[in-house]
Write an enzyme that holds these catalytic residues in place. Structure first.
Site, PDB file in Angstrom:
ATOM      1  CB  CYS A 274     -26.270  -9.417 -28.084  1.00 37.11           C
ATOM      2  SG  CYS A 274     -27.636 -10.319 -27.327  1.00 37.11           S
TER       3      CYS A 274
ATOM      4  CE  LYS B 275     -26.477  -0.931 -30.618  1.00 38.44           C
ATOM      5  NZ  LYS B 275     -27.116  -2.007 -29.860  1.00 38.44           N
TER       6      LYS B 275
ATOM      7  CG  ASN C  35     -27.673   2.820 -28.140  1.00 36.41           C
ATOM      8  OD1 ASN C  35     -27.350   1.727 -27.680  1.00 36.41           O
ATOM      9  ND2 ASN C  35     -28.928   3.204 -28.183  1.00 36.41           N
TER      10      ASN C  35
ATOM     11  CG  ASP D 161     -29.668   4.396 -19.834  1.00 34.17           C
ATOM     12  OD1 ASP D 161     -30.213   3.424 -20.400  1.00 34.17           O
ATOM     13  OD2 ASP D 161     -29.239   4.357 -18.664  1.00 34.17           O
TER      14      ASP D 161
ATOM     15  N   GLY E 223     -33.238   3.614 -28.505  1.00 34.69           N
ATOM     16  CA  GLY E 223     -33.906   2.317 -28.473  1.00 34.69           C
ATOM     17  C   GLY E 223     -35.201   2.369 -27.690  1.00 34.69           C
ATOM     18  NE  ARG E 224     -33.403   0.322 -22.862  1.00 34.72           N
ATOM     19  CZ  ARG E 224     -32.555   0.236 -21.860  1.00 34.72           C
ATOM     20  NH1 ARG E 224     -32.808  -0.575 -20.861  1.00 34.72           N
ATOM     21  NH2 ARG E 224     -31.440   0.949 -21.842  1.00 34.72           N
TER      22      ARG E 224
HETATM   23  C1  LIG Z   1     -35.776  -5.849 -26.470  1.00 32.90           C
HETATM   24  C2  LIG Z   1     -34.453  -5.361 -27.022  1.00 32.90           C
HETATM   25  C3  LIG Z   1     -33.924  -5.973 -28.170  1.00 32.90           C
HETATM   26  C4  LIG Z   1     -32.706  -5.541 -28.701  1.00 32.90           C
HETATM   27  N1  LIG Z   1     -32.205  -6.132 -29.842  1.00 32.90           N
HETATM   28  C5  LIG Z   1     -31.049  -5.676 -30.378  1.00 32.90           C
HETATM   29  C6  LIG Z   1     -30.547  -6.235 -31.585  1.00 32.90           C
HETATM   30  O1  LIG Z   1     -31.123  -7.144 -32.175  1.00 32.90           O
HETATM   31  N2  LIG Z   1     -29.386  -5.743 -32.088  1.00 32.90           N
HETATM   32  C7  LIG Z   1     -28.721  -4.713 -31.466  1.00 32.90           C
HETATM   33  O2  LIG Z   1     -27.679  -4.266 -31.953  1.00 32.90           O
HETATM   34  N3  LIG Z   1     -29.177  -4.168 -30.316  1.00 32.90           N
HETATM   35  C8  LIG Z   1     -30.311  -4.622 -29.772  1.00 32.90           C
HETATM   36  N4  LIG Z   1     -30.781  -4.068 -28.595  1.00 32.90           N
HETATM   37  C9  LIG Z   1     -30.013  -3.013 -27.930  1.00 32.90           C
HETATM   38  C10 LIG Z   1     -30.459  -1.640 -28.399  1.00 32.90           C
HETATM   39  O3  LIG Z   1     -30.133  -1.452 -29.768  1.00 32.90           O
HETATM   40  C11 LIG Z   1     -29.755  -0.530 -27.602  1.00 32.90           C
HETATM   41  O4  LIG Z   1     -28.363  -0.649 -27.773  1.00 32.90           O
HETATM   42  C12 LIG Z   1     -30.070  -0.589 -26.108  1.00 32.90           C
HETATM   43  O5  LIG Z   1     -31.441  -0.806 -25.878  1.00 32.90           O
HETATM   44  C13 LIG Z   1     -29.628   0.707 -25.430  1.00 32.90           C
HETATM   45  O6  LIG Z   1     -30.270   1.824 -25.990  1.00 32.90           O
HETATM   46  P1  LIG Z   1     -31.539   2.517 -25.259  1.00 32.90           P
HETATM   47  O7  LIG Z   1     -31.093   2.841 -23.857  1.00 32.90           O
HETATM   48  O8  LIG Z   1     -31.844   3.721 -26.092  1.00 32.90           O
HETATM   49  O9  LIG Z   1     -32.644   1.499 -25.261  1.00 32.90           O
HETATM   50  C14 LIG Z   1     -31.990  -4.490 -28.055  1.00 32.90           C
HETATM   51  C15 LIG Z   1     -32.533  -3.883 -26.906  1.00 32.90           C
HETATM   52  C16 LIG Z   1     -33.748  -4.311 -26.382  1.00 32.90           C
HETATM   53  C17 LIG Z   1     -34.281  -3.634 -25.132  1.00 32.90           C
END
Ligand SMILES: Cc1cc2nc3c(=O)[nH]c(=O)nc-3n(C[C@H](O)[C@H](O)[C@H](O)COP(=O)(O)O)c2cc1C
Length: 247
Positions: free
Chosen positions: A20, A59, A120, A122, A144-145
């Site tokens: 984070c 993570k 993980n 993008d 994620g997103r």
């Molecule tokens: C709004 C938001 C909240 C997130 N909360 C967490 C979380 O609580 N714990 C965690 O390990 N990752 C958290 N992440 C990170 C995501 O798990 C992920 O690593 C990150 O978004 C990159 O992946 P993506 O490009 O597929 O979104 C969060 C991401 C976003 C955008």
């Protein structure tokens, strides 16, 4: 102490977040901060493994500011007893958007680690998923997103990787309606037997509203609909507006 507290809840895995990037987390020496204090990370995960009755995962990012030391990180992971690792392929400093994704560090770490690795960062569609796996050889992917507004992405990726079938992203009001129903069920299941400190009704409202807004992606008049949904103030109004939108 935290583990004792958590043990009373019904969950499957403890995931330690060392990725984070929020200022609050770094200041409190948690989350992404652990990427610049690997000794503290090592103690934390080893204790979690020692005292948890459930599997423990970690993570991480590809480094704090620059790419991590592969040997040092792999050593910590391999000797910690954790069950699997998830790696978000960018540094803590680059938060969620900065810099190109660093698949090279993921690949090198994967070569040295003895436990399953989840990749993980993008991944926006099945082609991106295939590229990530081909480049890094990770064992699984986390999305994620891109799943916000396209919950079918998991199936799209699965079908492409397993059967070479291309299912492009498409959205319409009927799909939105089905997914809203599904989310309502998920939220209900999540809250059953649980008393949320913010109040279950408030959580139901917040979760349904934000998911409904994401689910408008690419449907006709989505901008207007999103604007109306974001102004709704309570669950009853939200549900009646959703009924009006989806028919
Ligand atoms: C709004 C938001 C909240 C997130 N909360 C967490 C979380 O609580 N714990 C965690 O390990 N990752 C958290 N992440 C990170 C995501 O798990 C992920 O690593 C990150 O978004 C990159 O992946 P993506 O490009 O597929 O979104 C969060 C991401 C976003 C955008």
């Amino acid at each position: 102490k935290s583990l004792d507290y958590l043990e009373s809840y019904n969950f499957d895995v403890i995931d330690i977040n060392a990725g984070c990037p929020s200022r609050r987390a770094i200041k409190a020496k948690e989350g992404g901060y652990l990427m610049k204090n690997l000794e503290q990370m090592k103690i934390l995960i080893e204790n979690a493994v020692k005292y948890s009755s459930k599997p423990v995962s970690l993570k991480i990012r590809t480094g704090f500011e620059k790419p991590l030391n592969i040997e040092e990180m792999a050593n910590i992971i391999n000797n910690s007893g954790i069950d699997f690792l998830t790696i978000h392929a960018r540094t803590v400093k680059s938060k969620f958007y900065g810099d190109a994704i660093d698949l090279e560090t993921v690949k090198l770490l994967k070569e040295k680690c003895l436990i399953p690795i989840v990749g993980n960062g993008d991944i926006k569609d099945y082609l991106g998923a295939k590229h990530f796996i081909d480049y890094t050889n990770v064992d699984a992917l986390m999305i994620g997103r891109e799943s916000m507004g396209n919950p079918e992405i998991f199936n799209q990726i699965h079908e492409y990787l397993k059967h070479g079938k291309e299912i492009p992203f498409k959205n319409d009001v009927d799909k939105m309606k089905n997914f809203i129903q599904l989310y309502e069920e998920c939220i209900d299941e999540y809250l059953t037997g649980f008393s949320h400190p913010q109040g279950n009704k408030e959580i139901e409202f917040i979760e349904l509203k934000r998911n409904a807004i994401w689910l408008t992606k690419n449907i006709e008049n989505s901008t207007t609909i999103r604007r109306s949904l974001s102004k709704v103030k309570n669950l009853k109004l939200l549900k009646s507006m959703l009924k009006e939108i989806t028919g």
